[in-house]
Design a protein around this motif. Structure first.
Motif, PDB file in Angstrom:
ATOM      1  N   TYR A 171      -2.942   2.899  -0.211  1.00  0.00           N
ATOM      2  CA  TYR A 171      -3.617   2.288  -1.359  1.00  0.00           C
ATOM      3  C   TYR A 171      -2.719   1.308  -2.128  1.00  0.00           C
ATOM      4  O   TYR A 171      -3.137   0.173  -2.406  1.00  0.00           O
ATOM      5  N   PRO A 172      -1.479   1.672  -2.467  1.00  0.00           N
ATOM      6  CA  PRO A 172      -0.626   0.697  -3.178  1.00  0.00           C
ATOM      7  C   PRO A 172      -0.342  -0.552  -2.343  1.00  0.00           C
ATOM      8  O   PRO A 172      -0.173  -1.646  -2.893  1.00  0.00           O
ATOM      9  N   ALA A 173      -0.281  -0.385  -1.013  1.00  0.00           N
ATOM     10  CA  ALA A 173       0.024  -1.522  -0.143  1.00  0.00           C
ATOM     11  C   ALA A 173      -1.065  -2.575  -0.181  1.00  0.00           C
ATOM     12  O   ALA A 173      -0.814  -3.741   0.152  1.00  0.00           O
ATOM     13  N   CYS A 174      -2.273  -2.195  -0.592  1.00  0.00           N
ATOM     14  CA  CYS A 174      -3.368  -3.164  -0.679  1.00  0.00           C
ATOM     15  C   CYS A 174      -3.162  -4.148  -1.830  1.00  0.00           C
ATOM     16  O   CYS A 174      -3.695  -5.265  -1.802  1.00  0.00           O
ATOM     17  N   GLY A 175      -2.401  -3.735  -2.839  1.00  0.00           N
ATOM     18  CA  GLY A 175      -2.242  -4.590  -4.005  1.00  0.00           C
ATOM     19  C   GLY A 175      -0.874  -5.197  -4.198  1.00  0.00           C
ATOM     20  O   GLY A 175      -0.722  -6.195  -4.920  1.00  0.00           O
ATOM     21  N   ASP A 176       0.137  -4.629  -3.547  1.00  0.00           N
ATOM     22  CA  ASP A 176       1.495  -5.131  -3.789  1.00  0.00           C
ATOM     23  C   ASP A 176       1.974  -6.108  -2.716  1.00  0.00           C
ATOM     24  O   ASP A 176       3.136  -6.510  -2.722  1.00  0.00           O
ATOM     25  N   GLY A 177       1.093  -6.463  -1.786  1.00  0.00           N
ATOM     26  CA  GLY A 177       1.450  -7.446  -0.771  1.00  0.00           C
ATOM     27  C   GLY A 177       2.144  -6.864   0.443  1.00  0.00           C
ATOM     28  O   GLY A 177       2.492  -7.598   1.373  1.00  0.00           O
ATOM     29  N   THR A 178       2.332  -5.547   0.476  1.00  0.00           N
ATOM     30  CA  THR A 178       2.998  -4.924   1.622  1.00  0.00           C
ATOM     31  C   THR A 178       2.146  -4.998   2.880  1.00  0.00           C
ATOM     32  O   THR A 178       2.653  -5.191   3.983  1.00  0.00           O
ATOM     33  N   TRP A 179       0.831  -4.821   2.693  1.00  0.00           N
ATOM     34  CA  TRP A 179      -0.104  -4.886   3.824  1.00  0.00           C
ATOM     35  C   TRP A 179      -0.602  -6.330   3.924  1.00  0.00           C
ATOM     36  O   TRP A 179      -1.462  -6.758   3.176  1.00  0.00           O
ATOM     37  N   LYS A 257      -8.191  -2.414   2.586  1.00  0.00           N
ATOM     38  CA  LYS A 257      -9.255  -1.758   1.823  1.00  0.00           C
ATOM     39  C   LYS A 257     -10.094  -0.860   2.714  1.00  0.00           C
ATOM     40  O   LYS A 257     -10.460   0.257   2.336  1.00  0.00           O
ATOM     41  N   ASP A 258     -10.419  -1.331   3.920  1.00  0.00           N
ATOM     42  CA  ASP A 258     -11.237  -0.523   4.821  1.00  0.00           C
ATOM     43  C   ASP A 258     -10.477   0.705   5.309  1.00  0.00           C
ATOM     44  O   ASP A 258     -11.070   1.774   5.511  1.00  0.00           O
ATOM     45  N   ARG A 259      -9.171   0.587   5.510  1.00  0.00           N
ATOM     46  CA  ARG A 259      -8.385   1.759   5.871  1.00  0.00           C
ATOM     47  C   ARG A 259      -8.352   2.758   4.715  1.00  0.00           C
ATOM     48  O   ARG A 259      -8.431   3.974   4.918  1.00  0.00           O
ATOM     49  N   THR A 260      -8.258   2.237   3.493  1.00  0.00           N
ATOM     50  CA  THR A 260      -8.280   3.115   2.322  1.00  0.00           C
ATOM     51  C   THR A 260      -9.621   3.832   2.229  1.00  0.00           C
ATOM     52  O   THR A 260      -9.685   5.032   1.928  1.00  0.00           O
TER      53      THR A 260
END
Length: 526
Positions: A171-179, A257-260
């Motif tokens: 979930y954090p990776a969706c917003g911090d640019g990691t993913w 997002k879909d993985r989340t």
């Protein structure tokens, strides 16, 4: 039992609500405060939150994503606007916070997706929320801390905790640019090839927990092993190649997002199960096709895990909770009516009249009436005019032998759906990547190991079991039923994502088409 629940149990005993000589499992199953939610109004609950500050409730709702729900549903934008403009004392904000915090507690503990709406392959009913009186006791034990109360009302079982660990990374990776989206490849990536896009690929694999050391442009052995693992989890034989537009590429192209949302759907499913699992239990993941048993009652914690073969999409293994009560050596196989009609009758209709008895003899099949009081001559039945509505009294039974469809060991459950765990006569299928092949029951890779463990402390040691089971070429005339001293809890769930013990987050395909349905029933999807 964790410290929180010990404190609650002590309070219940002290107040005279519960007997000190009862176990926690009995407490959870028989608690007198687990009353029907509709007996109470929202106000009966929200008045209990008077000692909780808006600031603490806001922080808890904003962090609720760790439990697989959407924070925006509970701490709405209009509430955040009022908070920024007027602070915690903004008119009406406390009332809104109380109302939505109650929804969060309900959704975290019992879920908002009613399992009854999922169809016949889910055998759960929705739990009932706690009574106000019981909730008040939990609030007191939590020190009126909104975050602690949420954590303690959420499921505590191991599969849920593994999903919680997975969403904490994704979930954090969706917003911090990691993913980041991967750059397409023009040619298939094979071991030793170089491509600038491999750097981002390795970052993605590392994010999922795969052990990547060199983040360079080379598609090296580490990257290949990770791709092999992904392909295996997607139920196809690994080739270690990442082809443009191929199935592995499509898997890696799924958005964060879909993985989340996939993890979120699986967390919601786990709310249908008991909040805590007993000290000894079996969990079968029908999406990942594996069996796991944990026994904490032993001086040294016992675990066993192996592959399963379970229901194909046309004949799903149900999502359910049950108990294993008996081990049967050399079981008879009574062909379920659906299989009998769809498979066996159609096979028999392909035969000539004079071939029928030979067919039954070669497969060690018998024909009986429904009460199993009268054996019938297979050749005396007009199979070509068979009508299941008129001839429902006919059952086919297969005698015990190594070629029996149930193999040589059956583990009997208590359900009325004819679902159980068993050995198989198709043991070669366990090497296959796609093991969703059965008609609903669960075939076990290591049934003798399980039988030996379940029967420990009885005369039925490994040698006794092996002396009793059918030998090659041997056809038995009776089975051997061995009841367990204590039933073992069995949980069967279709969980498509999970963080495993090696800290790798793995996903598989939703071949049962459960996730979209779950998300459509939830009131707070991402």
């Amino acid at each position: 039992m964790n410290i929180f629940w010990k404190r609650i149990l002590v309070l219940l005993v002290a107040f005279g609500f519960y007997s000190a000589d009862k176990s926690y499992a009995q407490f959870e199953a028989q608690n007198p405060f687990l009353e029907m939610e509709r007996q109470f109004t929202p106000g009966d609950y929200t008045r209990l939150f008077s000692n909780m500050s808006v600031d603490d409730m806001r922080a808890t709702m904003l962090k609720s994503w760790v439990h697989g729900v959407n924070p925006v549903y509970y701490w709405r934008p209009d509430m955040e606007k009022a908070f920024q403009e007027g602070g915690a004392t903004s008119p009406g904000l406390k009332a809104k916070a109380d109302e939505n915090y109650l929804k969060l507690l309900q959704d975290i503990s019992i879920g908002s997706a009613n399992p009854v709406m999922m169809g016949t392959d889910v055998k759960f009913v929705q739990k009932k929320f706690l009574s106000p009186k019981y909730l008040q006791m939990l609030i007191s034990s939590s020190g009126s801390r909104p975050d602690l109360l949420v954590d303690n009302l959420a499921p505590q079982n191991p599969p849920y905790n593994a999903l919680k660990a997975a969403i904490a990374k994704v979930y954090p990776a969706c917003g911090d640019g990691t993913w980041t989206p991967l750059k397409p490849f023009k040619k298939p990536l094979k071991l030793g090839m170089k491509n600038p896009g491999v750097i981002d690929l390795k970052k993605r694999l590392s994010l999922l927990g795969y052990p990547i050391v060199n983040f360079d442009e080379t598609f090296d052995r580490e990257a290949q092993l990770a791709v092999n693992d992904i392909q295996w989890n997607l139920h196809w034989k690994p080739d270690g190649i990442l082809s443009p537009g191929g199935r592995t590429w499509n898997f890696l192209s799924v958005s964060c997002k879909d993985r989340t949302r996939q993890i979120q759907a699986d967390m919601e499913k786990m709310r249908w199960f008991p909040q805590t699992f007993p000290e000894r239990y079996i969990f079968v993941n029908t999406a990942m096709t594996y069996f796991g048993m944990i026994d904490k009652t032993q001086p040294e914690r016992f675990t066993i895990a192996f592959k399963t073969i379970n229901g194909r999409p046309e004949r799903k293994t149900p999502t359910m909770a049950d108990s294993l009560v008996r081990v049967i050596l050399n079981p008879f196989w009574i062909v379920p009516p659906t299989i009998f009609i769809q498979d066996k009758v159609e096979d028999i209709k392909k035969l000539n009249y004079w071939e029928i008895n030979a067919y039954f003899d070669s497969h060690n099949y018998e024909v009986w009436n429904k009460e199993f009081t009268r054996r019938l001559d297979p050749a005396s039945i007009n199979w070509w005019a068979y009508d299941s509505t008129q001839d429902a009294d006919i059952y086919i039974r297969q005698k015990p032998h190594l070629g029996n469809a149930l193999g040589i060991v059956k583990f009997e459950l208590t359900n009325s759906f004819a679902i159980y765990l068993h050995d198989t006569n198709q043991r070669e299928l366990f090497v296959e990547a796609n093991r969703q092949l059965s008609s609903g029951c669960v075939r076990l890779e290591k049934p003798l190991d399980l039988a030996e463990y379940l029967l420990r402390g009885t005369p039925w040691d490994r040698q006794a079991i092996e002396n009793t089971i059918a030998k090659p070429g041997q056809v038995m005339t009776k089975d051997t039923k061995i009841p367990l001293k204590e039933p073992v809890a069995v949980y069967i769930g279709f969980i498509t994502s999970q963080m495993f013990s090696d800290k790798v987050i793995r996903f598989t395909t939703d071949s049962y088409n459960q996730n979209a349905k779950v998300l459509s029933l939830m009131r707070a999807p991402f």
